[in-house]
Write a protein that holds these residues in place. Sequence first.
Motif, PDB file in Angstrom:
ATOM      1  N   GLY A   1      15.395  36.497  83.074  1.00 36.57           N
ATOM      2  CA  GLY A   1      16.803  36.083  83.066  1.00 36.57           C
ATOM      3  C   GLY A   1      16.965  34.592  82.875  1.00 36.57           C
ATOM      4  N   GLN A   2      16.098  33.801  83.536  1.00 36.13           N
ATOM      5  CA  GLN A   2      16.161  32.349  83.393  1.00 36.13           C
ATOM      6  C   GLN A   2      15.829  31.921  81.954  1.00 36.13           C
ATOM      7  OE1 GLN A   2      17.122  29.998  85.594  1.00 36.13           O
ATOM      8  NE2 GLN A   2      17.630  31.611  87.096  1.00 36.13           N
TER       9      GLN A   2
ATOM     10  N   ASN B   1      19.194  44.452  87.717  1.00 31.23           N
ATOM     11  CA  ASN B   1      18.028  43.739  87.190  1.00 31.23           C
ATOM     12  C   ASN B   1      18.150  43.737  85.665  1.00 31.23           C
ATOM     13  OD1 ASN B   1      15.296  43.067  86.259  1.00 31.23           O
ATOM     14  ND2 ASN B   1      14.752  43.282  88.437  1.00 31.23           N
TER      15      ASN B   1
ATOM     16  N   GLN C   1      11.094  42.572  90.433  1.00 32.19           N
ATOM     17  CA  GLN C   1      12.187  41.645  90.705  1.00 32.19           C
ATOM     18  C   GLN C   1      11.854  40.243  90.209  1.00 32.19           C
ATOM     19  OE1 GLN C   1      15.138  42.591  92.013  1.00 32.19           O
ATOM     20  NE2 GLN C   1      15.902  40.501  91.631  1.00 32.19           N
TER      21      GLN C   1
ATOM     22  N   ASN D   1      13.746  38.103  87.208  1.00 32.17           N
ATOM     23  CA  ASN D   1      14.328  36.777  87.397  1.00 32.17           C
ATOM     24  C   ASN D   1      13.809  35.790  86.357  1.00 32.17           C
ATOM     25  OD1 ASN D   1      15.807  37.674  89.599  1.00 32.17           O
ATOM     26  ND2 ASN D   1      14.217  37.068  91.093  1.00 32.17           N
TER      27      ASN D   1
END
Length: 398
Positions: A46-47, A77, A39, A43
């Motif tokens: 993705g950023q 995800n 996870q 993240n």
Amino acid sequence: MDTRVKGRMTLMLALSVSFAITALTAIFLSHYFAQKQFQMLGNVCGQVMERCPDSKHVILEVLKKREAFAAVTVSENILTSFGYRSWDFLTVGPMAIGGAAVGLGAGIFLFLYRLQYGRRKMEERINMLTGYLAKINTGGKGLLWDRWEDEFSGLQDEIYKTVTMLYQTRDRALAARNNYAENLANIAHQLKTPITALSLAVQMMKEQPSADYPERMKRQLDRMTRLEESLLLLSRIDSGTLMLKRTHVDVFTVLTLASDQLQELFVQSEVNVDIPEMGGADIFVDLDWTMEAIMNLMKNCIEASEAKAVVHCAYEKNPLYVQIRIWDEGKGFAREDIIRLFERFYRGRNRKTDGIGIGLPLAKAIVEMQEGVLSAYNLMEGGACFEIRFYPPREGLR
């Protein structure tokens, strides 16, 4: 099973459960931390892609270096769009899975070993108990010396109690058979004497009709009658069919009534009786049968006494029992006779009359039926003494 073996088995079972729990815990924690790692990495990626859209190919190239890991489906995800799952980023995954597998395998092995060991011990116990019963059934003897504490302990105790009871029953049956044979032989011997005397008297009557043979025959018939009555009474006592009507009776009254019944014998033998009044002392007995027992003891003392002698009686009461003593002034019992005085048909060496040896056993049986104890011994100053102790009756008889 002894305490040490039982402790080892319990420890093995506890270890097996502990290993299994450890393995399951390791698997759960590995999955949890892999999910967190997955996870967090998603993240981050993705950023980065939001800020630098052109970095997508760079990120994909970096992630492909971990394609050797197995894929796990995880929704929502960004990494899932590239075909990656949480297990792909678990660097400690193989070690955790290996440890979990070893722990789980050890737990399963110990559990199965415990089951197999318990089964083997159960078979040994069953075979031991079966062999013991087979040995007993074939006439062998033996004891269950192993005192294991397991699920068969109760069964073993019951088997041991049953076998012990069977041994005791067999011993009592053998003793009863031997006593029956001995009593039958004694009865035959006791009957032989008067029957022989009667036969001789009948023959002599033909030659000398005027002699006192009828009187002799009457004495022998009386002896046979006494023998018959005594045997019938003993058989009722042995079978438990003699019913007693017990009441509270004063000891002085019992002794006086018994001596009154023997007054003719006292006069004929020129023997006196001394019964002092020594205060109140009650006993819970059947008056008639207790008189019968005491009369037999007094008869024995009369037969052992010389003319002008005295048969003495005394009694006392204490918190435990009421004691009655009856003694004579004769020579006392022979040493070899004391241990056999109360055997049926036994006749002591110092007897002066032609008795049948049932009076004392009969007296002992009557006394014991009423929570009493009858014993005999020689006095230091000479003479034989009979001692009766009557104990308080049980609660249900009062």
